[in-house]
Design an enzyme around this catalytic site. Structure first.
Site, PDB file in Angstrom:
ATOM      1  N   GLU A  33       0.898  -1.310   0.127  1.00 37.70           N
ATOM      2  CA  GLU A  33       0.020   0.045  -0.003  1.00 37.70           C
ATOM      3  C   GLU A  33       0.908   1.161   0.047  1.00 37.70           C
ATOM      4  O   GLU A  33       1.753   1.443   0.921  1.00 37.70           O
ATOM      5  CB  GLU A  33      -0.904  -0.090   1.309  1.00 37.70           C
ATOM      6  CG  GLU A  33      -1.998   0.840   1.289  1.00 37.70           C
ATOM      7  CD  GLU A  33      -2.824   0.975   2.448  1.00 37.70           C
ATOM      8  OE1 GLU A  33      -3.230   1.912   3.065  1.00 37.70           O
ATOM      9  OE2 GLU A  33      -2.694  -0.022   3.226  1.00 37.70           O
ATOM     10  N   ARG A 257       4.430 -12.781   9.953  1.00 39.51           N
ATOM     11  CA  ARG A 257       5.262 -11.641   9.810  1.00 39.51           C
ATOM     12  C   ARG A 257       6.592 -11.580  10.370  1.00 39.51           C
ATOM     13  O   ARG A 257       6.705 -12.037  11.634  1.00 39.51           O
ATOM     14  CB  ARG A 257       4.446  -9.974   9.909  1.00 39.51           C
ATOM     15  CG  ARG A 257       3.896 -10.153  11.229  1.00 39.51           C
ATOM     16  CD  ARG A 257       3.259  -8.503  11.365  1.00 39.51           C
ATOM     17  NE  ARG A 257       2.258  -8.211  10.332  1.00 39.51           N
ATOM     18  CZ  ARG A 257       2.411  -7.148   9.341  1.00 39.51           C
ATOM     19  NH1 ARG A 257       3.298  -6.179   9.670  1.00 39.51           N
ATOM     20  NH2 ARG A 257       1.350  -6.659   8.747  1.00 39.51           N
ATOM     21  N   LYS A 267       3.896   0.966   9.800  1.00 39.29           N
ATOM     22  CA  LYS A 267       4.226   2.176   8.812  1.00 39.29           C
ATOM     23  C   LYS A 267       3.557   3.087   9.765  1.00 39.29           C
ATOM     24  O   LYS A 267       4.219   4.393   9.668  1.00 39.29           O
ATOM     25  CB  LYS A 267       3.463   1.945   7.371  1.00 39.29           C
ATOM     26  CG  LYS A 267       4.382   1.280   6.746  1.00 39.29           C
ATOM     27  CD  LYS A 267       3.873   1.222   5.074  1.00 39.29           C
ATOM     28  CE  LYS A 267       2.859   0.148   5.093  1.00 39.29           C
ATOM     29  NZ  LYS A 267       2.509  -0.133   3.657  1.00 39.29           N
TER      30      LYS A 267
HETATM   31  P1  ATP Z   1       2.508  -2.233   8.309  1.00 39.01           P
HETATM   32  O1  ATP Z   1       1.483  -3.046   9.033  1.00 39.01           O
HETATM   33  O2  ATP Z   1       3.918  -2.041   8.381  1.00 39.01           O
HETATM   34  O3  ATP Z   1       1.958  -0.940   7.704  1.00 39.01           O
HETATM   35  P2  ATP Z   1       1.029  -3.307   5.945  1.00 39.01           P
HETATM   36  O4  ATP Z   1       0.958  -5.013   6.082  1.00 39.01           O
HETATM   37  O5  ATP Z   1       0.140  -2.548   6.101  1.00 39.01           O
HETATM   38  O6  ATP Z   1       2.411  -3.099   6.848  1.00 39.01           O
HETATM   39  P3  ATP Z   1       1.473  -3.538   2.932  1.00 39.01           P
HETATM   40  O7  ATP Z   1       2.047  -2.343   2.214  1.00 39.01           O
HETATM   41  O8  ATP Z   1       0.223  -3.708   3.136  1.00 39.01           O
HETATM   42  O9  ATP Z   1       2.010  -3.120   4.610  1.00 39.01           O
HETATM   43  O10 ATP Z   1       2.428  -4.699   2.824  1.00 39.01           O
HETATM   44  C1  ATP Z   1       2.806  -5.174   1.707  1.00 39.01           C
HETATM   45  C2  ATP Z   1       3.210  -6.486   1.897  1.00 39.01           C
HETATM   46  O11 ATP Z   1       4.214  -6.722   2.694  1.00 39.01           O
HETATM   47  C3  ATP Z   1       2.031  -7.338   2.185  1.00 39.01           C
HETATM   48  O12 ATP Z   1       1.973  -8.576   1.275  1.00 39.01           O
HETATM   49  C4  ATP Z   1       2.559  -7.911   3.446  1.00 39.01           C
HETATM   50  O13 ATP Z   1       1.844  -8.813   4.190  1.00 39.01           O
HETATM   51  C5  ATP Z   1       3.864  -7.828   3.568  1.00 39.01           C
HETATM   52  N1  ATP Z   1       4.406  -7.482   5.102  1.00 39.01           N
HETATM   53  C6  ATP Z   1       4.166  -6.343   5.612  1.00 39.01           C
HETATM   54  N2  ATP Z   1       4.862  -6.051   6.580  1.00 39.01           N
HETATM   55  C7  ATP Z   1       5.424  -7.178   7.138  1.00 39.01           C
HETATM   56  C8  ATP Z   1       6.260  -7.969   8.061  1.00 39.01           C
HETATM   57  N3  ATP Z   1       6.621  -7.332   8.943  1.00 39.01           N
HETATM   58  N4  ATP Z   1       6.897  -9.269   7.584  1.00 39.01           N
HETATM   59  C9  ATP Z   1       6.451  -9.908   6.582  1.00 39.01           C
HETATM   60  N5  ATP Z   1       5.903  -9.297   5.567  1.00 39.01           N
HETATM   61  C10 ATP Z   1       5.168  -8.153   5.507  1.00 39.01           C
HETATM   62 MG    MG Z   2      -1.522  -3.159   4.473  1.00 40.83          MG
END
Ligand code: ATP
Ligand code: MG
Length: 556
Positions: A33, A257, A267
């Protein structure tokens, strides 16, 4: 012959799918995102997705999950692309969930026509109240039995902007008694009169994650859609939409994760650190972001090795950041150019050194046969570290003290004759003698010493600034401590040393060069504009000082 290596559970599934002929090309996607910079958790997902498609000869798409118009920004899109490429991966197609808004709208209409979606006028509170609880079934909305025609008309009106934000939603008609709360008539579309970074004002209804993600996977013929564990309960809905729409059968798989200690990884929290100026932007070298790690001097190789090594788990855990640092050190040890830099200097005068400055030689990297040598000036006046001298040393002190001898790296053995003090009793200079026959590589002196010190010749020394970093947080898991996570920020995470003395060859330091400053750690030039000043960031210390400190603190 195929490698007899242990497969992880996703590789097992993929190999099964290829064998059975379910898919013939493995397609994965990385779906960020664009609402922040990527962090090391994303690096894990990137290595996994791109690694799998590479291993099995398929490809990976980069798809921006831009269904929330409010939080997204093109600055983030650019940074995400830069970070993925820096990590060493290349996507096949760059796509945006917003590219599919028209197709998704068509899919929604199809579900309405099948009697599987309806427009609901209930307020968000009413919808929540009718949802039930995990142990009690929900209640059907009074709008649930609207006719297909009425739903089609209302949904078109939602799109054309007839209603204000929150006035209506489109919901899937599934089962208000499902044990899976996500299946209780989930919302597919909401009204949001907001400007979108790509589609502008073309839309005032936006699809929810659950109605955008799986369908976008399917449109792109993604075979294995890999996400993190919190999406396990969404899988049933993911499959339901694809089945009802009769579109390409993408499948979702989940892994744990990555969590690292002494930092935060959401984020939203990282954005707070940036906005409240706890750090110098998203790429502050203390941040767990990819851009921060790049600025600090971590290498893509080290990050990839780390991600490989931790593998993929099905249960959440907290990984020790020392493990990441281990891989960073391991790689830097192989590639770093060795240089001598004195951080807190005291002057040494060699009273028996006559004549001009001479040039000595030192190898750039003893770990690398192909690396070259540089010239190091040596002369009558030298800087050494103040902490490398003790007036009254304890036993087994191998550095310099009155009457003691050490070797100067790449140079000669010296003996301390006398410490010179000012009126206040502070040592200002050390008067030493050197042994001319003890030159490194041609030592005929027969003298053996235990300690070797780094040093810099005074008249040719250049100056630089160095920045030393420590953990950003004082506690292992700041998000799970009481109160605000920001209360646990380590106040000593940045130490600036304005002026250090370096050997002159560092004048030509280049961005992306990795250095080992002898006995001081691994360093790289800061990649921000420093107006011609040399500014080095310490990437990591030579040894795991942190683990040692922790042990000491525990024993006290
Ligand atoms: P955050 O919670 O840090 O804002 P998010 O999951 O909202 O992260 P996205 O931009 O939606 O962030 O994530 C893009 C991809 O990265 C998704 O497939 C998500 O599952 C993966 N991802 C995000 N954070 C992690 C993590 N800590 N470990 C492994 N994969 C991750
Ligand atoms: Mg997300």
């Amino acid at each position: 012959m195929s490698e007899e290596k242990n497969l992880n559970f996703i590789e097992e599934i993929i190999e099964e799918d290829l064998k059975s002929g379910k898919y013939d090309c493995i397609v994965t996607r990385f779906p960020p995102e664009p609402n922040g910079y990527l962090h090391i958790g994303h690096a894990k997902a990137i290595c996994l997705n791109f690694g799998l498609s590479k291993k099995y000869g398929g490809y990976t798409n980069l798809r921006f999950d831009d269904t929330n118009p409010v939080t997204e920004d093109t600055e983030y899109v650019e940074s995400i692309k830069e970070d993925i490429q820096w990590l060493g991966f290349q996507w096949k197609n760059e796509s945006y969930a917003s590219d599919y808004f028209e197709t998704l709208y068509g899919y929604a209409v199809k579900l309405i026509e099948k009697g599987l979606a309806y427009v609901d006028d209930s307020t968000p509170d009413e919808i929540a109240a009718m949802k039930g609880t995990p142990t009690e079934p929900g209640k059907n909305s009074p709008y649930r039995d609207r006719s297909v025609e009425e739903n089609l008309r209302l949904f078109a009106d939602m799109r054309s902007g007839k209603y204000s934000d929150g006035a209506k939603v489109l919901r899937a008609k599934i089962d208000m008694a499902s044990p899976n709360m996500h299946m209780r008539d989930p919302i597919m579309y909401r009204i949001k009169h907001a400007h979108h970074h790509r589609t502008g004002d073309a839309w005032c209804i936006y699809p929810m994650y659950d109605f955008a993600h799986g369908q976008s996977d399917s449109i792109e013929q993604v075979t294995h859609s890999i996400c993190t564990l919190e999406f396990v309960p969404h899988r049933e809905l993911y499959d339901w939409f694809i089945t009802q729409l009769e579109i390409f059968p993408s499948h979702q798989y989940e892994f744990a994760r990555l969590n690292l200690n002494y930092t935060v990884m959401s984020k939203r929290k990282l954005l707070q650190l940036v906005n409240d100026k706890y750090v110098d932007g998203w790429n502050d070298p203390r941040m767990p972001t990819i851009s921060g790690m790049r600025r600090r001097g971590y290498t893509p190789e080290a990050i990839r090795d780390f991600c490989d090594r931790i593998g993929i788990a099905k249960r959440e855990n907290l990984i020790d950041i020392s493990l990441l640092e281990f891989f960073v050190r391991e790689h830097l040890n192989k590639i770093a150019i060795r240089r001598m830099v004195v951080f807190d200097s005291i002057k040494v005068v060699l009273t028996n050194y006559e004549g001009a400055v001479e040039m000595l030689e030192g190898e750039d990297n003893p770990e690398d046969e192909n690396s070259g040598k540089r010239q190091i000036p040596f002369g009558k006046e030298l800087y050494i570290e103040r902490e490398d001298f003790m007036e009254n040393p304890p036993k087994k002190y191998f550095r310099l003290y009155p009457g003691g001898m050490v070797r100067l790296k790449h140079a000669y053995i010296i003996k301390c004759e006398k410490a010179i003090k000012d009126e206040a009793g502070t040592i200002t200079e050390l008067h030493c003698t050197y042994i001319p026959e003890s030159k490194s590589g041609a030592d005929t002196s027969g003298v053996n010493v235990k300690g070797t010190l780094h040093w810099v010749e005074v008249t040719n020394a250049i100056t630089a600034e160095v920045r030393l970093y420590d953990r950003l947080f004082k506690v292992e898991d700041p998000q799970h401590e009481e109160g605000d996570f920001k209360d646990y920020i380590n106040p000593d995470s940045l130490q600036v040393i304005k002026t250090v003395y370096a050997e002159p060859s560092l004048k030509n330091a280049k961005m992306n060069d990795r250095y080992q400053f002898l006995r001081k750690g691994y360093f790289t030039l800061d990649n921000q504009d420093t107006h011609g000043r040399l500014l080095f960031n310490r990437t990591v210390t030579l040894k795991d000082a942190w683990a040692k400190e922790q042990k000491k603190a525990m024993n006290n």
